[in-house]
Write a protein that holds these residues in place. Structure first.
Motif, PDB file in Angstrom:
ATOM      1  N   ASP A   8       0.835  -1.209   0.000  1.00  0.00           N
ATOM      2  CA  ASP A   8       0.000   0.000   0.000  1.00  0.00           C
ATOM      3  C   ASP A   8       0.867   1.255   0.000  1.00  0.00           C
ATOM      4  N   TYR A  14      -9.300   0.366   1.590  1.00  0.00           N
ATOM      5  CA  TYR A  14      -9.272   1.414   2.613  1.00  0.00           C
ATOM      6  C   TYR A  14     -10.597   2.172   2.582  1.00  0.00           C
ATOM      7  N   PRO A  27      -6.125   2.596  -1.953  1.00  0.00           N
ATOM      8  CA  PRO A  27      -5.291   1.416  -1.742  1.00  0.00           C
ATOM      9  C   PRO A  27      -5.988   0.385  -0.865  1.00  0.00           C
ATOM     10  N   GLY A  28      -5.313  -0.747  -0.682  1.00  0.00           N
ATOM     11  CA  GLY A  28      -5.807  -1.763   0.243  1.00  0.00           C
ATOM     12  C   GLY A  28      -6.158  -3.065  -0.441  1.00  0.00           C
TER      13      GLY A  28
END
Length: 344
Positions: free
Chosen positions: A43, A97, A64-65
């Motif tokens: 990330d 996220y 992200p994530g």
């Protein structure tokens, strides 16, 4: 919903928490109200603009994530195996996220009884990475001598336990003395503390005939020596290049250092590999999301090891979702043990 977005690459200041309408599931999808979101070094690389698959599959802006746990709040047409109210963990090709994660149902599983929701959010990515490295790349055999770099981190912690469960002799490498005890608790036979002893001198003392498997996410710092210390038929498995990237500071990559480390990156000669009977395998889990059979096979084995008590729940440190920058800063410091998660 609230979610983190990165509009363009950079340091910690690029992580923005914004509000958007809640998603609705399409056919074959579910929406998970997240309880715990895993934070992975990948990330951070996405935030820096250096993650190739992020550019390929998403581009800018990006959330992200790769993983989360929570409760299903909506199901799409054709979803019958899971229902609203089920506690699940999920993997995602970016986008985790968030307070509300929409994903294909094939990327979702019920939370094993041995894991809390908090732990479940930290479980999928690192354990599937370790499983793929040892199973598909290394073809690990009982009795093999395994060297695991960054053994106290997320993937390293999982790999130590999985390798021991397969009957291997496991040596973990750590960069800070306070991590040694944790790696021993995970089952490692030996731990090499780079802060207090010479890494490769100690490695030769433990395995004078060389290593059957080396797991190395470090990049330029250790790759050449990891390969050099393989035994005949040994395999070096590469899944990162963390030492090429910043530790602390602004969170922005030093482009001159990055270029210099890239120039110094070892090149592996195929004829030399044949002559020395050694191999190098690299992979990136984000390119494997279409291989659902690997997801199922990996999690079936991981669930069995959890149930048998041969795999312990991850050690987790959590941050509120609005402190995502602090979580990234902590992870990049190199001082953390286990996994970090974000809690909405």
């Amino acid at each position: 919903m609230k979610h983190v977005i990165i509009r363009r690459p950079g340091g910690y200041e690029r992580l923005e928490l914004v509000t958007s309408p809640d998603p609705s599931p399409g056919p074959g999808e579910v929406v998970v109200k997240t309880a715990s979101i895993g934070v992975n070094y990948a990330d951070c690389v996405v935030r820096m603009g250096l993650y190739s698959s992020a550019k390929r599959y998403v581009g800018w802006p990006i959330t992200p994530g790769f993983e989360a746990s929570g409760t299903i709040v909506a199901v799409g047409e054709g979803v019958t195996e899971l229902a609203v109210g089920d506690a699940v963990l999920a993997v995602s090709r970016f986008g985790a996220y968030t307070t509300h994660l929409r994903v294909p149902v094939s990327w979702v599983r019920r939370v094993p009884s041995q894991l809390s929701l908090l732990q479940a959010g930290a479980f999928p990515t690192v354990h599937l990475t370790a499983w793929y490295a040892l199973t598909e790349c290394a073809h690990l055999r009982k009795g093999a001598r395994v060297l695991i770099h960054s053994a106290a981190g997320g993937v390293g912690s999982a790999a130590v336990q999985l390798a021991k469960a397969r009957g291997a002799q496991v040596t973990g490498v750590v960069g800070n003395t306070h991590k040694v005890e944790r790696v021993l608790e995970l089952g490692a036979d030996f731990v090499i503390d780079k802060r207090r002893e010479a890494l490769w001198e100690r490695a030769r003392g433990i395995a004078p005939d060389g290593w059957d498997v080396v797991l190395d996410p470090n990049g330029t710092e250790t790759l050449a020596q990891s390969y050099r210390h393989l035994a005949p038929t040994g395999r070096l498995v590469v899944y990162g290049a963390h030492t090429m990237l910043p530790r602390g500071g602004s969170g922005r990559p030093n482009l001159l250092k990055l270029a210099w480390d890239y120039f110094r990156m070892p090149r592996f000669n195929p004829l030399s590999m044949v002559d020395r009977c050694r191999g190098v395998v690299g992979f990136n889990l984000s390119y494997l999301f279409d291989r659902t059979e690997l997801f199922v096979e990996g999690f079936d084995e991981l669930d069995g090891l959890l149930a048998a008590g041969r795999l312990s729940p991850p050690q987790v440190t959590s941050y509120p979702l609005d402190q995502v920058a602090e979580a990234h800063r902590a992870l990049e410091s190199g001082e953390t043990v286990g996994k970090l998660t974000l809690v909405p």
